[in-house]
Design an enzyme around this catalytic site. Sequence first.
Site, PDB file in Angstrom:
ATOM      1  N   CYS A 178       6.339  25.032   0.486  1.00  0.00           N
ATOM      2  CA  CYS A 178       4.916  25.268   0.761  1.00  0.00           C
ATOM      3  C   CYS A 178       4.535  26.698   0.337  1.00  0.00           C
ATOM      4  CB  CYS A 178       4.594  25.020   2.236  1.00  0.00           C
ATOM      5  SG  CYS A 178       5.039  23.380   2.832  1.00  0.00           S
ATOM      6  N   ASP A 235      -0.646  15.308  -3.395  1.00  0.00           N
ATOM      7  CA  ASP A 235      -0.883  16.542  -2.641  1.00  0.00           C
ATOM      8  C   ASP A 235      -2.354  16.912  -2.765  1.00  0.00           C
ATOM      9  OD1 ASP A 235      -1.030  19.208  -1.712  1.00  0.00           O
ATOM     10  OD2 ASP A 235       1.036  19.604  -2.330  1.00  0.00           O
ATOM     11  N   HIS A 267       1.974  16.484   0.063  1.00  0.00           N
ATOM     12  CA  HIS A 267       2.493  17.827   0.310  1.00  0.00           C
ATOM     13  C   HIS A 267       3.535  17.750   1.431  1.00  0.00           C
ATOM     14  CE1 HIS A 267       2.055  22.236   0.186  1.00  0.00           C
ATOM     15  NE2 HIS A 267       2.242  22.202   1.495  1.00  0.00           N
TER      16      HIS A 267
END
Length: 299
Positions: A178, A235, A267
């Site tokens: 991330c 995502d 994601h």
Amino acid sequence: MHMTAPAQTAAESTLEQLDGLVREPFSRRGFVMTGLISGFTLATSVIHGQTISTDSKGLVAGEVKIPTADGELPGYRAMPEGAGPFPIVLVIEEIFGVHEYIKDICRRFAKLGYCAVAPELYARLGDLSKMTDVQAIVRDVISKAPDATVLSDLDATAKWAAAASKGDAARLGVTGFCRGGRAVWLYAAHNPQVKAAVAWYGPLGGSRTDIQPKTAADVVGDLKAPVLGLYGGADTGIPVADVEKQRDAAKAAGKTVEIVIFPDTPHGFHADYRPSYRKAQAEDGWARALAWFKRYGVA
């Protein structure tokens, strides 16, 4: 085999939208966090049935203190028992701190012969062990972390791993998830000692501020190490077009970059403690990451 995706929580949706966000700069002296999170982050739902747990048998694993220019940064290290030296992999956290998921990733690497170290990069700015609101974490901590400090702390971690943790400075790798994936791109452009880097769904764009002056897309021409980028085709916070643009820009600059986009994948697909986890894609990405480190001289 088709897997049914768990329902996305409100926190997951918010995370996808905010993971690459930056706001106005802020600075604070001293360390708010002097130790690491025990267990998992409070900011997302934990799905115990899919959470991976790696034991410490045969390892030296636990919390450490990493010397930096302004104090000792808490961190987690896992490495094999024995004389070493071991290849070093820096593990860069998500926005939630060095909690059990990040610690477990370090142990997974250690089981494979690495000295894996995860520094708590946000220790100066907030106590992530007590924060439950994703938007507050981004607003009050993530957006106020100067990139220069993050890169300096990673340098300090690599130096400490070689000097005090049986790490081999000549075999340095970095991976992150991330927001940590964004830092992987920046660090691969910063430190010429990095042999290989793996960025898991790291934001490529976002705002620019005085303390976070460049995006991951901005530094693609400055990369000093081969980068593997692992991204989800579904995502909502990182458009596939941006990922493809990053790949094309790296190729035009003559950089060694491989981009993998997993179709219909959200994601956070490697985060086994969250509803976004996708077992098949996570295992595929992990195998690719290990092969990348081996190919370019980390393992």
